[in-house]
Design a protein around this motif. Structure first.
Motif, PDB file in Angstrom:
ATOM      1  N   GLY A 103       0.821  -1.209   0.000  1.00  0.00           N
ATOM      2  CA  GLY A 103       0.000   0.000   0.000  1.00  0.00           C
ATOM      3  C   GLY A 103       0.848   1.248   0.000  1.00  0.00           C
ATOM      4  N   LEU A 104       0.364   2.263   0.703  1.00  0.00           N
ATOM      5  CA  LEU A 104       1.007   3.577   0.702  1.00  0.00           C
ATOM      6  C   LEU A 104       1.107   4.137   2.101  1.00  0.00           C
ATOM      7  N   THR A 105       2.180   4.882   2.323  1.00  0.00           N
ATOM      8  CA  THR A 105       2.312   5.703   3.523  1.00  0.00           C
ATOM      9  C   THR A 105       2.186   7.156   3.090  1.00  0.00           C
ATOM     10  N   THR A 106       1.317   7.882   3.740  1.00  0.00           N
ATOM     11  CA  THR A 106       1.254   9.327   3.515  1.00  0.00           C
ATOM     12  C   THR A 106       1.668  10.022   4.801  1.00  0.00           C
ATOM     13  N   LEU A 107       2.615  10.949   4.676  1.00  0.00           N
ATOM     14  CA  LEU A 107       3.059  11.737   5.825  1.00  0.00           C
ATOM     15  C   LEU A 107       2.717  13.191   5.555  1.00  0.00           C
ATOM     16  N   PHE A 108       2.220  13.877   6.584  1.00  0.00           N
ATOM     17  CA  PHE A 108       1.847  15.277   6.427  1.00  0.00           C
ATOM     18  C   PHE A 108       2.209  16.044   7.696  1.00  0.00           C
ATOM     19  N   HIS A 136       8.128  30.693   5.572  1.00  0.00           N
ATOM     20  CA  HIS A 136       6.967  30.247   4.807  1.00  0.00           C
ATOM     21  C   HIS A 136       7.358  29.871   3.380  1.00  0.00           C
ATOM     22  N   LEU A 137       8.185  30.711   2.742  1.00  0.00           N
ATOM     23  CA  LEU A 137       8.580  30.446   1.355  1.00  0.00           C
ATOM     24  C   LEU A 137       9.366  29.146   1.247  1.00  0.00           C
ATOM     25  N   ARG A 138      10.270  28.920   2.182  1.00  0.00           N
ATOM     26  CA  ARG A 138      11.060  27.681   2.157  1.00  0.00           C
ATOM     27  C   ARG A 138      10.155  26.467   2.320  1.00  0.00           C
ATOM     28  N   ALA A 139       9.173  26.576   3.230  1.00  0.00           N
ATOM     29  CA  ALA A 139       8.258  25.450   3.474  1.00  0.00           C
ATOM     30  C   ALA A 139       7.425  25.156   2.228  1.00  0.00           C
ATOM     31  N   SER A 140       6.960  26.210   1.552  1.00  0.00           N
ATOM     32  CA  SER A 140       6.151  26.010   0.338  1.00  0.00           C
ATOM     33  C   SER A 140       6.966  25.347  -0.766  1.00  0.00           C
ATOM     34  N   LEU A 141       8.234  25.684  -0.829  1.00  0.00           N
ATOM     35  CA  LEU A 141       9.115  25.125  -1.850  1.00  0.00           C
ATOM     36  C   LEU A 141       9.241  23.599  -1.712  1.00  0.00           C
ATOM     37  N   PHE A 142       9.394  23.121  -0.498  1.00  0.00           N
ATOM     38  CA  PHE A 142       9.566  21.676  -0.270  1.00  0.00           C
ATOM     39  C   PHE A 142       8.229  20.943  -0.178  1.00  0.00           C
ATOM     40  N   GLY A 143       7.219  21.601   0.377  1.00  0.00           N
ATOM     41  CA  GLY A 143       5.907  20.983   0.513  1.00  0.00           C
ATOM     42  C   GLY A 143       5.744  20.251   1.837  1.00  0.00           C
ATOM     43  N   SER A 196       4.090  17.329   2.501  1.00  0.00           N
ATOM     44  CA  SER A 196       3.748  15.905   2.564  1.00  0.00           C
ATOM     45  C   SER A 196       4.655  15.029   1.707  1.00  0.00           C
ATOM     46  N   LEU A 197       4.621  13.746   2.014  1.00  0.00           N
ATOM     47  CA  LEU A 197       5.395  12.736   1.293  1.00  0.00           C
ATOM     48  C   LEU A 197       4.525  11.500   1.138  1.00  0.00           C
ATOM     49  N   THR A 198       4.689  10.784   0.037  1.00  0.00           N
ATOM     50  CA  THR A 198       4.030   9.495  -0.145  1.00  0.00           C
ATOM     51  C   THR A 198       5.107   8.447  -0.394  1.00  0.00           C
ATOM     52  N   ARG A 215       6.169  20.153  16.536  1.00  0.00           N
ATOM     53  CA  ARG A 215       5.506  19.809  15.278  1.00  0.00           C
ATOM     54  C   ARG A 215       4.775  18.487  15.381  1.00  0.00           C
ATOM     55  N   GLU A 216       3.616  18.429  14.740  1.00  0.00           N
ATOM     56  CA  GLU A 216       2.855  17.189  14.693  1.00  0.00           C
ATOM     57  C   GLU A 216       2.798  16.693  13.251  1.00  0.00           C
ATOM     58  N   ILE A 217       3.223  15.448  13.060  1.00  0.00           N
ATOM     59  CA  ILE A 217       3.207  14.823  11.741  1.00  0.00           C
ATOM     60  C   ILE A 217       2.174  13.705  11.761  1.00  0.00           C
ATOM     61  N   THR A 218       1.249  13.742  10.819  1.00  0.00           N
ATOM     62  CA  THR A 218       0.263  12.665  10.687  1.00  0.00           C
ATOM     63  C   THR A 218       0.821  11.637   9.719  1.00  0.00           C
ATOM     64  N   VAL A 219       0.806  10.385  10.166  1.00  0.00           N
ATOM     65  CA  VAL A 219       1.289   9.268   9.344  1.00  0.00           C
ATOM     66  C   VAL A 219       0.094   8.360   9.076  1.00  0.00           C
TER      67      VAL A 219
END
Ligand code: ZN
Length: 142
Positions: free
Chosen positions: A38-43, A92-99, A101-103, A131-135
């Motif tokens: 399946g898939l792992t989504t991290l946000f 903020h700009l740096r965060a938007s550049l990388f995004g 989430s990850l799959t 920071r809180e990361i949802t997995v």
């Protein structure tokens, strides 16, 4: 049977392009699940943090910090700073550049990561943060 399971990872960071390896925590959560394929989504929640993968070794993390400073310098003024006064337009700009989430695919119950590929939290804010990361794991047991 399709399963969807959610976990949280909480990290305290130093801000200022702090780079934290969270691979072991993600693997540990996956180890407690029966999902095989399946898939792992991290946000990561928050507009000044991001997720990516990198070989997590001191030389390369320093290189990444220097690249980010070159791309989005912290010593210039951004429109966000004039509007809000929190002086973290660069964050903020740096965060938007990388995004945020990850799959990552899951095959045979394992994350499809390379040997030298770690999952890292990037905290670009101009102060320490929690920071809180949802997995989320989504997939089939067999
Ligand atoms: Zn801001």
């Amino acid at each position: 049977m399709l399963k969807i399971r959610a976990h949280k990872i909480t990290e305290t960071t130093a801000g200022f392009c702090d780079i934290i390896d969270i691979t072991a925590q993600v693997r540990e959560h996956l180890a407690h699940e029966t999902i095989q394929h399946g898939l792992t989504t991290l946000f990561v929640s928050g507009s000044t943090a991001a997720l990516t993968t990198i070989e997590h070794e001191p030389g390369l993390t320093q290189d990444l910090k220097e690249l980010v400073e070159k791309l989005v310098p912290s010593d210039r003024r951004y429109h966000h700073d004039d509007r809000w006064g929190d002086d973290n337009g660069f964050s903020h700009l740096r965060a938007s550049l990388f995004g945020p989430s990850l799959t990552i695919p899951i095959e045979s119950g394992e994350l499809c990561l390379g040997t030298w590929q770690q999952i890292v939290l990037l905290d670009f804010d101009n102060r320490p943060r929690t920071r809180e990361i949802t997995v989320q794991f989504m997939g089939e047991s067999e």
